[in-house]
Design an enzyme around this catalytic site. Structure first.
Site, PDB file in Angstrom:
ATOM      1  CG  LEU A  64      -1.986  -1.121   1.221  1.00 55.57           C
ATOM      2  CD1 LEU A  64      -2.928  -0.951   2.407  1.00 55.57           C
ATOM      3  CD2 LEU A  64      -2.779  -1.171  -0.080  1.00 55.57           C
ATOM      4  CG  ASP A  88       0.798  -2.426   3.720  1.00 55.47           C
ATOM      5  OD1 ASP A  88       1.115  -2.299   4.916  1.00 55.47           O
ATOM      6  OD2 ASP A  88       1.249  -1.706   2.816  1.00 55.47           O
ATOM      7  CB  ILE A  89       0.509  -4.294   8.669  1.00 52.58           C
ATOM      8  CG1 ILE A  89       1.246  -2.953   8.577  1.00 52.58           C
ATOM      9  CG2 ILE A  89       1.479  -5.454   8.581  1.00 52.58           C
ATOM     10  CD1 ILE A  89       2.197  -2.700   9.750  1.00 52.58           C
ATOM     11  CE1 TYR A 195      14.364   3.359   2.397  1.00 52.72           C
ATOM     12  CE2 TYR A 195      15.497   5.273   1.513  1.00 52.72           C
ATOM     13  CZ  TYR A 195      14.643   4.207   1.341  1.00 52.72           C
ATOM     14  OH  TYR A 195      14.066   3.985   0.114  1.00 52.72           O
ATOM     15  CB  ILE A 225       9.552   6.925  -7.223  1.00 53.88           C
ATOM     16  CG1 ILE A 225      10.736   5.946  -7.306  1.00 53.88           C
ATOM     17  CG2 ILE A 225       8.426   6.476  -8.139  1.00 53.88           C
ATOM     18  CD1 ILE A 225      11.405   5.868  -8.660  1.00 53.88           C
TER      19      ILE A 225
END
Length: 373
Positions: A64, A88-89, A195, A225
């Site tokens: 998501l 997804d969660i 990250y 992106i």
């Protein structure tokens, strides 16, 4: 019989005392799956190959986020709606939920993730679950768990079940000591964000699993992106998405990076195309496991000028966020992606003018941009 009972009792005690946190259940010995940590050094795993009439069964984790929904749409057109499972969660929007198979999957729950792969006969896995740069710096323990521990679970399951595994990397995998203009595929990598550190870790672990266990691991280093389908999600390059929303809604945009901060960028359609192309490329065509991909490189000022060709009254101001600026200053200004272009024919479609026009065509049809035009 006494010996058999003794052995059964010993096996049960070992399984009950497992400290791996993977939720191992007590099952007959003949049913225990083989973990890649237990195989001999000369064992070989090979990814599934498909005849022209067959399709891979695909699982997308973290689906998501910015890229997952778009990737699912592309893959469903290619392989069939029911062959691509989004996971997804979080609770998906109705349009996502009804567009194709969706399942709850927590990458930190090893047992559940393994069951999903087995029960759905998964053969390709796209692992998009991650905390992005700025968000990760705000919660390092969570970023470490999701970006590193989650990766380990995915790697083990992918190797055990012969999956073709894609894990995205990023411009954030480089640091201030990396060559920045251009940045080659192979160079020094010393990122200064959790990250970035987690992405270097993913690149190296994937390559290790490839050479150690034969895992078909494939990875692309994405630039920033840009997509019309999602809201900014906490990344350092998200200003390049936010400017379109603000231009349309208010005609004013405040950028959190300096106007001359140059970073590599890409429109989402190019990103998704590259991802599918590298996954479909013959294994023998790949000279490496992780590739840079690039399309364009621009500054906030250059982007604003292109946007103002569509909305001349757009007001742009700068309020520099020190954390994001420090991150951006440690990242590449341009990607050298000649290896991707040579090995599997990568070629982008969108440059800056096409990017801006396309974004407004999606976002501005019923707004101030339509009035301006």
């Amino acid at each position: 019989m006494a010996i058999i009972k003794h052995l059964s009792r010993a096996v049960s005690q070992v399984l009950q005392s497992s400290g791996c946190g993977c939720g191992v259940s007590i099952v007959p010995v003949r049913c225990i799956g083989v973990s890649p940590r237990q195989v001999a050094s000369d064992a070989g795993f090979h990814s599934v190959t498909f005849a022209e009439t067959d399709h891979p069964r695909v699982l997308i984790t973290g689906g998501l986020g910015q890229l997952g929904v778009g990737l699912a749409k592309l893959l469903r057109k290619r392989f069939g709606k029911n062959n691509v499972i989004l996971s997804d969660i979080r609770k998906p929007a109705d349009n996502v939920f009804y567009s194709g198979p969706f399942i709850y999957a927590d990458i930190l729950d090893y047992k559940n993730l393994r069951e999903i792969v087995v029960n759905n006969r998964i053969s390709w896995l796209f692992h998009y679950s991650a905390l992005l740069s700025a968000v990760g710096e705000a919660n390092v323990p969570l970023a470490r768990a999701v970006n590193i521990t989650g990766l380990h679970n995915v790697l083990d399951i992918a190797a055990e079940h012969n999956l073709r595994l894609f894990v995205p990397s990023t411009i954030g995998a480089f640091g201030p000591t990396s060559p920045r203009n251009p940045t080659p595929d192979l160079c020094i990598q010393r990122p200064r964000t959790i990250y970035g550190v987690s992405k270097v870790h993913a690149e190296l672990m994937g390559e290790y699993y490839h050479y150690r266990y034969g895992l078909d691991f494939r990875c692309l280093r994405y630039p920033g992106i840009i997509s019309a389908d999602s809201q900014p999600g906490g990344g350092t390059t998200d200003y390049a998405v936010q400017i379109f929303h603000d231009a349309i809604k208010t005609g004013k945009f405040q950028c959190n990076l300096k106007p001359d901060t140059r970073l590599p960028m890409m429109y989402i359609d190019d990103c998704l195309k590259a991802t599918l192309e590298v996954m479909e490329a013959p294994a023998e065509a790949l000279s490496m496991r992780t590739y840079n991909i690039s399309a364009m490189s621009f500054t906030p000022e250059e982007l604003a000028q292109e946007v103002q060709k569509h909305i001349p009254e757009l007001e742009v101001t700068y309020n520099v966020d020190k954390v994001r600026q420090a991150i951006a200053d440690s990242w590449p200004m341009n990607f050298d992606d000649r290896n991707a272009r040579r090995d599997w024919g990568w070629k982008h479609d969108y440059d800056l003018p096409e990017l801006v026009t396309t974004m407004f065509s999606f976002l501005g049809s019923d707004s101030r941009i339509a009035q301006a035009n």
